[in-house]
Design a protein around this motif. Structure first.
Motif, PDB file in Angstrom:
ATOM      1  N   MET A 181       0.821  -1.215   0.000  1.00 33.68           N
ATOM      2  CA  MET A 181       0.000   0.000   0.000  1.00 33.68           C
ATOM      3  C   MET A 181       0.849   1.257   0.000  1.00 33.68           C
ATOM      4  SD  MET A 181      -1.101   2.552   2.417  1.00 33.68           S
ATOM      5  CE  MET A 181      -1.048   1.825   4.039  1.00 33.68           C
ATOM      6  N   LYS A 182       1.891   1.274   0.818  1.00 38.24           N
ATOM      7  CA  LYS A 182       2.682   2.492   0.966  1.00 38.24           C
ATOM      8  C   LYS A 182       3.366   2.894  -0.345  1.00 38.24           C
ATOM      9  CE  LYS A 182       3.278   2.839   5.879  1.00 38.24           C
ATOM     10  NZ  LYS A 182       2.718   4.206   5.833  1.00 38.24           N
ATOM     11  N   THR A 183       3.872   1.935  -1.085  1.00 36.26           N
ATOM     12  CA  THR A 183       4.501   2.267  -2.361  1.00 36.26           C
ATOM     13  C   THR A 183       3.466   2.593  -3.429  1.00 36.26           C
ATOM     14  OG1 THR A 183       6.553   1.055  -1.959  1.00 36.26           O
ATOM     15  CG2 THR A 183       5.894   1.324  -4.241  1.00 36.26           C
ATOM     16  N   LEU A 184       2.379   1.825  -3.500  1.00 41.57           N
ATOM     17  CA  LEU A 184       1.379   2.089  -4.522  1.00 41.57           C
ATOM     18  C   LEU A 184       0.673   3.424  -4.302  1.00 41.57           C
ATOM     19  CD1 LEU A 184      -0.256  -1.400  -5.139  1.00 41.57           C
ATOM     20  CD2 LEU A 184       1.595  -0.278  -6.389  1.00 41.57           C
ATOM     21  N   ALA A 185       0.541   3.852  -3.047  1.00 41.78           N
ATOM     22  CA  ALA A 185      -0.054   5.165  -2.781  1.00 41.78           C
ATOM     23  C   ALA A 185       0.791   6.261  -3.407  1.00 41.78           C
ATOM     24  CB  ALA A 185      -0.196   5.384  -1.275  1.00 41.78           C
ATOM     25  N   LEU A 186       2.102   6.091  -3.378  1.00 45.10           N
ATOM     26  CA  LEU A 186       2.996   7.075  -4.006  1.00 45.10           C
ATOM     27  C   LEU A 186       2.907   7.002  -5.529  1.00 45.10           C
ATOM     28  CD1 LEU A 186       6.154   6.524  -1.756  1.00 45.10           C
ATOM     29  CD2 LEU A 186       4.521   8.413  -1.621  1.00 45.10           C
ATOM     30  N   LYS A 217      23.108   3.795  24.503  1.00 45.06           N
ATOM     31  CA  LYS A 217      22.156   4.834  24.122  1.00 45.06           C
ATOM     32  C   LYS A 217      20.786   4.283  23.724  1.00 45.06           C
ATOM     33  CE  LYS A 217      25.607   8.212  22.612  1.00 45.06           C
ATOM     34  NZ  LYS A 217      25.170   9.252  23.572  1.00 45.06           N
ATOM     35  N   ILE A 218      20.544   2.980  23.968  1.00 43.54           N
ATOM     36  CA  ILE A 218      19.313   2.382  23.459  1.00 43.54           C
ATOM     37  C   ILE A 218      18.059   3.051  24.036  1.00 43.54           C
ATOM     38  CG2 ILE A 218      19.233   0.548  25.219  1.00 43.54           C
ATOM     39  CD1 ILE A 218      18.211   0.315  21.477  1.00 43.54           C
ATOM     40  N   ALA A 219      18.119   3.511  25.267  1.00 43.73           N
ATOM     41  CA  ALA A 219      16.941   4.199  25.837  1.00 43.73           C
ATOM     42  C   ALA A 219      16.651   5.492  25.080  1.00 43.73           C
ATOM     43  CB  ALA A 219      17.162   4.486  27.314  1.00 43.73           C
ATOM     44  N   ASP A 220      17.690   6.244  24.728  1.00 43.07           N
ATOM     45  CA  ASP A 220      17.502   7.475  23.954  1.00 43.07           C
ATOM     46  C   ASP A 220      17.033   7.160  22.535  1.00 43.07           C
ATOM     47  OD1 ASP A 220      18.311   9.075  26.063  1.00 43.07           O
ATOM     48  OD2 ASP A 220      20.425   9.027  25.456  1.00 43.07           O
ATOM     49  N   ILE A 221      17.579   6.091  21.963  1.00 46.39           N
ATOM     50  CA  ILE A 221      17.178   5.705  20.613  1.00 46.39           C
ATOM     51  C   ILE A 221      15.696   5.358  20.561  1.00 46.39           C
ATOM     52  CG2 ILE A 221      17.487   3.944  18.819  1.00 46.39           C
ATOM     53  CD1 ILE A 221      20.450   3.786  19.741  1.00 46.39           C
ATOM     54  N   ARG A 222      15.218   4.683  21.601  1.00 48.51           N
ATOM     55  CA  ARG A 222      13.819   4.229  21.623  1.00 48.51           C
ATOM     56  C   ARG A 222      12.858   5.261  22.195  1.00 48.51           C
ATOM     57  NH1 ARG A 222      13.009  -1.502  24.188  1.00 48.51           N
ATOM     58  NH2 ARG A 222      11.020  -1.202  23.100  1.00 48.51           N
ATOM     59  N   ASP A 223      13.347   6.358  22.718  1.00 43.20           N
ATOM     60  CA  ASP A 223      12.508   7.396  23.307  1.00 43.20           C
ATOM     61  C   ASP A 223      11.545   7.931  22.246  1.00 43.20           C
ATOM     62  OD1 ASP A 223      11.338   9.508  24.594  1.00 43.20           O
ATOM     63  OD2 ASP A 223      13.209  10.556  25.058  1.00 43.20           O
ATOM     64  N   ARG A 224      10.255   7.865  22.517  1.00 44.01           N
ATOM     65  CA  ARG A 224       9.250   8.228  21.522  1.00 44.01           C
ATOM     66  C   ARG A 224       8.872   9.702  21.554  1.00 44.01           C
ATOM     67  NH1 ARG A 224       4.569   3.864  20.925  1.00 44.01           N
ATOM     68  NH2 ARG A 224       4.306   5.191  19.092  1.00 44.01           N
ATOM     69  N   ASP A 225       9.435  10.459  22.428  1.00 40.32           N
ATOM     70  CA  ASP A 225       9.160  11.888  22.466  1.00 40.32           C
ATOM     71  C   ASP A 225       9.641  12.532  21.165  1.00 40.32           C
ATOM     72  OD1 ASP A 225       8.358  14.371  23.592  1.00 40.32           O
ATOM     73  OD2 ASP A 225      10.453  14.793  24.089  1.00 40.32           O
ATOM     74  N   GLY A 226       8.746  13.193  20.466  1.00 37.95           N
ATOM     75  CA  GLY A 226       9.109  13.870  19.227  1.00 37.95           C
ATOM     76  C   GLY A 226       9.183  12.974  18.014  1.00 37.95           C
ATOM     77  N   GLU A 227       8.639  11.749  18.107  1.00 40.45           N
ATOM     78  CA  GLU A 227       8.699  10.851  16.953  1.00 40.45           C
ATOM     79  C   GLU A 227       7.874  11.415  15.797  1.00 40.45           C
ATOM     80  OE1 GLU A 227       7.181   7.054  18.137  1.00 40.45           O
ATOM     81  OE2 GLU A 227       5.118   7.758  18.320  1.00 40.45           O
ATOM     82  N   ILE A 228       8.193  10.955  14.587  1.00 44.07           N
ATOM     83  CA  ILE A 228       7.515  11.434  13.383  1.00 44.07           C
ATOM     84  C   ILE A 228       7.007  10.240  12.579  1.00 44.07           C
ATOM     85  CG2 ILE A 228       8.928  13.522  13.254  1.00 44.07           C
ATOM     86  CD1 ILE A 228      10.416  12.126  10.887  1.00 44.07           C
ATOM     87  N   VAL A 229       6.223  10.543  11.556  1.00 46.90           N
ATOM     88  CA  VAL A 229       5.774   9.539  10.592  1.00 46.90           C
ATOM     89  C   VAL A 229       6.309   9.959   9.226  1.00 46.90           C
ATOM     90  CG1 VAL A 229       3.801   8.398   9.530  1.00 46.90           C
ATOM     91  CG2 VAL A 229       3.685   9.083  11.932  1.00 46.90           C
ATOM     92  N   PRO A 230       7.409   9.365   8.754  1.00 47.06           N
ATOM     93  CA  PRO A 230       7.959   9.758   7.452  1.00 47.06           C
ATOM     94  C   PRO A 230       6.965   9.469   6.325  1.00 47.06           C
ATOM     95  CG  PRO A 230       9.561   8.484   8.714  1.00 47.06           C
ATOM     96  CD  PRO A 230       8.250   8.361   9.426  1.00 47.06           C
ATOM     97  N   ASP A 231       6.930  10.350   5.336  1.00 46.50           N
ATOM     98  CA  ASP A 231       6.030  10.155   4.207  1.00 46.50           C
ATOM     99  C   ASP A 231       6.521   9.066   3.261  1.00 46.50           C
ATOM    100  OD1 ASP A 231       4.283  12.162   5.036  1.00 46.50           O
ATOM    101  OD2 ASP A 231       5.437  13.715   4.011  1.00 46.50           O
TER     102      ASP A 231
END
Length: 298
Positions: free
Chosen positions: A176-181, A270-284
């Motif tokens: 779906m994600k590729t065909l939507a593009l 740094k795995i806790a910082d890597i997984r921290d969801r604060d400020g996460e995004i949804v790439p297009d």
């Protein structure tokens, strides 16, 4: 706003029972001409009969609608392409495809045979690919198309004993994600629904009191919206039991480290910082994810 499908032609796979039947009836009630496609097999994919599909067609016609039955297997490319040719010859166009057909062969991965794995992928994932490929160029040429994939909570989040089903269902999200593009400039919109419904597929997986609240009619509103004229594209909606939620593949801010710190030990520290969801995004797009990574975070 009233959502109608007058003069639209829709193909619904797996429409002899359950969710597909509800979609077909609801589309027809809102004006669509409907192709009721169903192999008519058992829940595990064995057997075939056009009886179930024809029964739904008879319901639609009795209510004053237009419909035709198809017993083509979604795994048989020649049969599906022939079905599409027949529909085009009969009604001149195809506006909507709902990829709903599916089977279950649930076992733990230890007990699951490769044939069990492959068949579930063939029906769900390759069935979706075949049916979509059969209508894709027609929808591009007519500058209108609405395609709906069907994922599940198993594909999005995992469930015990359903490795084959989960792999197939998440594969449809990637499709779906590729065909939507690729469909965007041709007004071909592609979305995905994750149903939570009481059907033949789930009748022995959930307690009766829960199933009683989860009829196919609780999912159909989301699916019909996602194939309507004003639908968005590249959207995953969870639906069932009166609830509607959006699901996303997100990206955390993560961390960016210097070349001399690119070690497994740094990742561990740094795995806790890597997984921290604060400020996460949804790439297009996948490219947007890569850009975020290379720019030192998002």
């Amino acid at each position: 706003m009233s959502i109608r499908f007058d003069n639209r032609v829709a193909i619904v796979t797996g429409a002899g029972n359950g969710l597909g039947r509800r979609y077909a009836l609801d589309l027809a009630a809102r004006g669509a001409k409907v192709v009721v496609n169903d192999l008519g097999g058992a829940r595990d994919g064995s057997g075939s009969s056009v009886t179930a599909a024809q029964a739904v067609v008879d319901e639609i016609v009795a209510a004053g609608g237009e419909a035709m039955a198809s017993g083509a297997s979604v795994t048989d490319a020649d049969a599906i392409f022939a079905m599409v040719d027949e529909v085009k010859a009969k009604w001149g166009r195809i506006d909507i495809l709902i990829n709903n057909a599916g089977i279950l062969r649930d076992k733990t991965f230890t007990k699951m045979t490769l044939d069990d794995f492959r068949l579930v992928l063939d029906v769900h994932l390759m069935g979706g690919v075949i049916c979509t490929k059969a209508v894709w160029d027609l929808m591009r040429e007519q500058a209108y198309g609405r395609i709906l994939m069907t994922t599940s909570s198993t594909g999005l989040y995992g469930n015990f004993g359903q490795a084959n089903y989960g792999a197939a269902k998440l594969g449809l999200v990637g499709l779906m994600k590729t065909l939507a593009l690729e469909g965007a400039k041709y007004n071909v919109k592609v979305n995905t629904v994750a149903p939570l419904a009481a059907t033949r597929m789930t009748e022995d997986l959930m307690p009766p009191e829960l199933l009683a609240k989860m009829g196919p009619e609780t999912v159909s509103p989301a699916s019909l919206y996602l194939v309507s004229e004003d639908a968005p594209t590249n959207v995953i909606l969870n639906a069932g039991g009166g609830g509607f939620e959006a699901a996303h593949v997100t990206l955390t801010k993560g961390v960016h480290v210097a070349a001399d710190a690119m070690t497994p030990e740094t990742v561990a520290a740094k795995i806790a910082d890597i997984r921290d969801r604060d400020g996460e995004i949804v790439p297009d797009t996948g490219a947007a994810q890569a850009q975020a990574a290379l720019s030192g975070g998002n």
